[in-house]
Scaffold this motif. Structure first.
Motif, PDB file in Angstrom:
ATOM      1  N   GLY A 229       2.902   2.954  -6.508  1.00 19.22           N
ATOM      2  CA  GLY A 229       3.689   1.811  -6.036  1.00 19.22           C
ATOM      3  C   GLY A 229       4.933   1.587  -6.871  1.00 19.22           C
ATOM      4  O   GLY A 229       6.022   1.382  -6.337  1.00 19.22           O
ATOM      5  N   ILE A 230       4.754   1.651  -8.175  1.00 19.08           N
ATOM      6  CA  ILE A 230       5.901   1.438  -9.060  1.00 19.08           C
ATOM      7  C   ILE A 230       6.959   2.526  -8.832  1.00 19.08           C
ATOM      8  O   ILE A 230       8.148   2.255  -8.776  1.00 19.08           O
TER       9      ILE A 230
ATOM     10  N   ALA B 267       8.717   1.744  -5.529  1.00 19.15           N
ATOM     11  CA  ALA B 267       9.646   0.610  -5.696  1.00 19.15           C
ATOM     12  C   ALA B 267      10.900   1.088  -6.415  1.00 19.15           C
ATOM     13  O   ALA B 267      12.024   0.730  -6.059  1.00 19.15           O
ATOM     14  N   GLU B 268      10.682   1.934  -7.415  1.00 13.46           N
ATOM     15  CA  GLU B 268      11.798   2.466  -8.194  1.00 13.46           C
ATOM     16  C   GLU B 268      12.712   3.293  -7.305  1.00 13.46           C
ATOM     17  O   GLU B 268      13.933   3.130  -7.321  1.00 13.46           O
TER      18      GLU B 268
ATOM     19  N   LEU C  12       4.780   1.218   0.247  1.00  9.22           N
ATOM     20  CA  LEU C  12       4.768   0.294  -0.893  1.00  9.22           C
ATOM     21  C   LEU C  12       4.077  -1.016  -0.514  1.00  9.22           C
ATOM     22  O   LEU C  12       3.226  -1.521  -1.254  1.00  9.22           O
ATOM     23  N   GLN C  13       4.419  -1.541   0.662  1.00 10.82           N
ATOM     24  CA  GLN C  13       3.807  -2.801   1.091  1.00 10.82           C
ATOM     25  C   GLN C  13       2.298  -2.640   1.260  1.00 10.82           C
ATOM     26  O   GLN C  13       1.526  -3.542   0.932  1.00 10.82           O
TER      27      GLN C  13
ATOM     28  N   LEU D 237       7.744  -7.245  -4.932  1.00 14.27           N
ATOM     29  CA  LEU D 237       6.616  -6.329  -4.736  1.00 14.27           C
ATOM     30  C   LEU D 237       6.166  -5.771  -6.080  1.00 14.27           C
ATOM     31  O   LEU D 237       4.980  -5.662  -6.362  1.00 14.27           O
ATOM     32  N   ARG D 238       7.145  -5.463  -6.915  1.00 12.59           N
ATOM     33  CA  ARG D 238       6.839  -4.935  -8.243  1.00 12.59           C
ATOM     34  C   ARG D 238       6.034  -5.964  -9.040  1.00 12.59           C
ATOM     35  O   ARG D 238       5.018  -5.646  -9.646  1.00 12.59           O
TER      36      ARG D 238
ATOM     37  N   LEU E 179      11.962  -5.929  -3.342  1.00 13.06           N
ATOM     38  CA  LEU E 179      11.366  -4.860  -4.148  1.00 13.06           C
ATOM     39  C   LEU E 179      10.906  -5.399  -5.496  1.00 13.06           C
ATOM     40  O   LEU E 179       9.841  -5.038  -5.993  1.00 13.06           O
TER      41      LEU E 179
ATOM     42  N   LEU F  68      -3.712  -3.392  -3.558  1.00 12.63           N
ATOM     43  CA  LEU F  68      -3.891  -3.822  -4.947  1.00 12.63           C
ATOM     44  C   LEU F  68      -4.316  -5.284  -5.019  1.00 12.63           C
ATOM     45  O   LEU F  68      -5.181  -5.655  -5.801  1.00 12.63           O
ATOM     46  N   SER F  69      -3.680  -6.110  -4.179  1.00 12.91           N
ATOM     47  CA  SER F  69      -4.001  -7.536  -4.243  1.00 12.91           C
ATOM     48  C   SER F  69      -5.362  -7.810  -3.614  1.00 12.91           C
ATOM     49  O   SER F  69      -5.973  -8.836  -3.876  1.00 12.91           O
TER      50      SER F  69
ATOM     51  N   VAL G 127       0.749  -2.626  -2.177  1.00 18.06           N
ATOM     52  CA  VAL G 127       0.711  -3.984  -2.740  1.00 18.06           C
ATOM     53  C   VAL G 127      -0.462  -4.762  -2.143  1.00 18.06           C
ATOM     54  O   VAL G 127      -1.183  -5.451  -2.854  1.00 18.06           O
TER      55      VAL G 127
ATOM     56  N   TYR H 251      -1.153   1.815  -8.378  1.00 15.53           N
ATOM     57  CA  TYR H 251      -0.142   1.061  -9.120  1.00 15.53           C
ATOM     58  C   TYR H 251       1.003   1.984  -9.525  1.00 15.53           C
ATOM     59  O   TYR H 251       2.174   1.683  -9.319  1.00 15.53           O
TER      60      TYR H 251
ATOM     61  N   SER I  61      -1.300  -7.942  -9.742  1.00 20.36           N
ATOM     62  CA  SER I  61      -2.576  -7.452  -9.209  1.00 20.36           C
ATOM     63  C   SER I  61      -3.301  -6.570 -10.206  1.00 20.36           C
ATOM     64  O   SER I  61      -4.500  -6.720 -10.424  1.00 20.36           O
ATOM     65  N   ILE I  62      -2.539  -5.662 -10.805  1.00 26.77           N
ATOM     66  CA  ILE I  62      -3.202  -4.716 -11.706  1.00 26.77           C
ATOM     67  C   ILE I  62      -3.700  -5.461 -12.950  1.00 26.77           C
ATOM     68  O   ILE I  62      -4.784  -5.173 -13.455  1.00 26.77           O
TER      69      ILE I  62
ATOM     70  N   ALA J  33      -7.019   1.847  -8.550  1.00 26.52           N
ATOM     71  CA  ALA J  33      -5.989   0.811  -8.708  1.00 26.52           C
ATOM     72  C   ALA J  33      -4.846   1.323  -9.584  1.00 26.52           C
ATOM     73  O   ALA J  33      -3.677   1.148  -9.254  1.00 26.52           O
ATOM     74  N   LEU J  34      -5.197   1.979 -10.663  1.00 28.72           N
ATOM     75  CA  LEU J  34      -4.161   2.493 -11.560  1.00 28.72           C
ATOM     76  C   LEU J  34      -3.310   3.546 -10.879  1.00 28.72           C
ATOM     77  O   LEU J  34      -2.098   3.593 -11.035  1.00 28.72           O
TER      78      LEU J  34
ATOM     79  N   LEU K  31     -12.006  -6.821 -14.644  1.00 27.20           N
ATOM     80  CA  LEU K  31     -12.907  -5.764 -15.126  1.00 27.20           C
ATOM     81  C   LEU K  31     -13.347  -6.059 -16.556  1.00 27.20           C
ATOM     82  O   LEU K  31     -14.495  -5.845 -16.940  1.00 27.20           O
TER      83      LEU K  31
ATOM     84  N   LEU L 231     -10.353  -2.113  -5.125  1.00 23.85           N
ATOM     85  CA  LEU L 231     -10.240  -0.743  -5.628  1.00 23.85           C
ATOM     86  C   LEU L 231     -10.963  -0.614  -6.969  1.00 23.85           C
ATOM     87  O   LEU L 231     -11.104  -1.593  -7.710  1.00 23.85           O
TER      88      LEU L 231
ATOM     89  N   LEU M  49       9.037   1.995   1.912  1.00 19.33           N
ATOM     90  CA  LEU M  49       8.820   0.552   1.802  1.00 19.33           C
ATOM     91  C   LEU M  49       7.489   0.171   2.465  1.00 19.33           C
ATOM     92  O   LEU M  49       6.749  -0.665   1.953  1.00 19.33           O
TER      93      LEU M  49
ATOM     94  N   MET N 248       2.563  -6.236  -7.836  1.00 14.19           N
ATOM     95  CA  MET N 248       1.721  -5.123  -8.286  1.00 14.19           C
ATOM     96  C   MET N 248       1.288  -5.314  -9.733  1.00 14.19           C
ATOM     97  O   MET N 248       0.129  -5.105 -10.064  1.00 14.19           O
TER      98      MET N 248
ATOM     99  N   LEU O  36     -10.994   0.770 -10.804  1.00 12.48           N
ATOM    100  CA  LEU O  36      -9.895   0.750 -11.769  1.00 12.48           C
ATOM    101  C   LEU O  36      -9.061   2.022 -11.659  1.00 12.48           C
ATOM    102  O   LEU O  36      -7.843   1.983 -11.667  1.00 12.48           O
TER     103      LEU O  36
END
Lengths: 79, 410
Positions: free
Chosen positions: A38-39, A42-43, A14-15, B279-280, B276, A21-22, A18, A35, B286-287, A31-32, B294, A26, A11, B283, A28
């Protein structure tokens, strides 16, 4: 306890992701990558929380040593 | 009228003291109840208590030996009003009498209630209830220890709620009797053992509802101290309506029922799940932002890159416009020139020799050099001459040349 540690670490990671990213600083590619990471985090955190395989056990101390014994959940646990 | 000395019964001090003792024994031998206020209380190192009972007019010395005072539920202290039961004894060595107290009840309040208030006061002074000592509940408890009766309603409630709402949470039950003699010790031991075992994130100390009597174990000092000393955060969930137990006061959090304790964990889990999701979403947002920004950059860059070509096109267009204008101007210029030319030609026409010819004049040239004949002296007989008329010409041979005597104009 171990599960909690992993969850907590994930967590936090993940934070941080986030936030990064915000922050929008970064590239691209970065960032990808973040991302995706992060996903996935989170999952995995969500899965940990939604897991349904709990254990219910009794703590028993015998000769100074602790053991766990399965607890009969119908409320008729022996001891 | 005094009797003769020899007839009198004379006691020794010991004898009279003994006699007094007998009288006391006969009178108060079965025990008496005495009401008074405690003063000069001392607990000797032997464990015996010494104090005085007093009222507004008199003082009675009292002693309560350790054998008796072990049973005392509350703390004896100066100023409290009590009712004591015991015998009145003569203490010959000092020539005193005193009450040997077997039982004491506080006056006006139950012993238990007084004991509770006294203990609460003591623990408060020691800082057991300090909010500074309260530990935050764990991040997310995946393993919860429960100290309660394994057969009680409390564990059934807790397991039921967790099973439904947070089946990711493991439960370790440390069974303890929750009422009756020795229950407090078992509860305290349970808390200590879960700490030693050290594999749970949170401890719930619990029992279902009951009378004040039933719940008394949770008011005992040993439980309060075990909760205070626990390194693992403790939720106290002792079913009660009005009274707050000492266990509640020391615990990091207290709730009114076992069900409420389990719901806290379920809520925590649900909060995390929602977090969560947030946060998702953050993200994804953000992306998307990154990508769209870009994209914008790219568009700007593409514009910047295309610009020389665009500029060329612009220049070409300008050139086209200019050249269109130019040819327009040229045409006008030509037109003007042409008009001027035609007017000049017109005017020239009047001066043309051909126009003169049309009026009946002619022009003659020597054939040999095509020179216009203006002087009669230049021609000789035999020269061939070309004569031009307005609508043709003819060639003739000169036979004779004559000169004018007078000069005339042409």
């Amino acid at each position: 306890m171990k599960e909690k540690q992993v969850f907590e670490d994930d967590l936090k990671k993940l934070q941080k992701i986030v936030e990064e990213l915000s922050g929008g600083k970064l590239t691209l590619g970065e960032a990808l990558k973040k991302y995706e990471e992060g996903i996935n985090l989170a999952e995995s955190c969500s899965q940990t929380l939604q897991e349904a395989e709990r254990k219910v056990e009794s703590l028993i101390k015998k000769d100074g040593r602790y053991t766990l014994k399965e607890f009969a959940e119908d409320g008729e646990g022996k001891d | 009228m005094p009797m003769p000395l020899e007839d009198k019964h004379i006691y020794t001090v010991s004898q009279i003291t003994q006699e007094i003792g007998v009288i006391f024994e006969n009178t108060f031998g079965n025990g008496v109840w005495v009401e008074g206020e405690v003063s000069n209380f001392k607990a000797a190192s032997s464990g015996h208590f010494y104090f005085s009972l007093k009222d507004s007019a008199a003082v009675l010395s009292a002693a309560m030996f350790n054998r008796a005072n072990r049973e005392l539920k509350f703390q004896l202290q100066d100023g409290i009003k009590v009712i004591c039961f015991g015998k009145i004894d003569v203490y010959g060595a000092r020539g005193q009498y005193q009450m040997i107290v077997e039982k004491i009840e506080p006056k006006g309040i139950g012993a238990r209630a007084l004991a509770f208030e006294q203990l609460k006061e003591k623990l408060l002074k020691e800082g057991l209830f300090d909010s500074a000592h309260k530990r935050p509940l764990p991040f997310m408890p995946f393993s919860v220890g429960v100290v309660t009766s394994s057969k009680g309603a409390a564990i059934r409630d807790i397991l039921g709620i967790l099973k439904k709402g947070a089946p990711c949470v493991d439960v370790v039950i440390r069974s303890a009797r929750v009422q009756g003699e020795g229950a407090a010790q078992e509860i305290a031991q349970g808390i200590e053992e879960l700490n030693q075992f050290n594999q749970v994130d949170l401890i719930i100390v619990s029992r279902g509802g009951g009378s004040t009597e039933d719940l008394w174990a949770f008011n005992e000092e040993v439980v309060a101290r075990a909760v205070y000393n626990s390194k693992i955060p403790v939720i106290s969930a002792v079913g009660h309506q009005i009274n707050i137990s000492l266990c509640d006061l020391v615990a990091d959090l207290f709730v009114e029922t076992p069900t409420a304790a389990a719901k806290i964990i379920v809520d925590k889990k649900n909060t995390f799940l929602a977090e969560l999701d947030n946060l998702r979403h953050e993200m994804v947002f953000s992306i998307s932002e990154t990508i769209s920004s870009l994209k914008n950059n790219l568009t700007a860059l593409r514009h910047a890159l295309k610009s020389p070509l665009d500029r060329l096109h612009e220049k070409e267009q300008l050139l086209d416009d200019l050249s269109a204008g130019l040819s327009q101007n040229m045409r006008q210029l030509i037109e003007i020139t042409r008009e001027r030319a035609s007017s000049l030609i017109h005017r020239l026409g009047a001066l043309s020799p051909l126009a003169v010819l049309s009026r009946g004049y002619s022009l003659s040239m020597l054939m040999k050099d095509e020179s216009v004949i203006k002087d009669a002296l230049r021609i000789k007989p035999g020269d061939r001459v070309k004569t031009i008329l307005s609508n043709g010409s003819f060639i003739s041979l000169v036979e004779e040349v004559r000169r004018n005597e007078r000069k005339t104009g042409f």
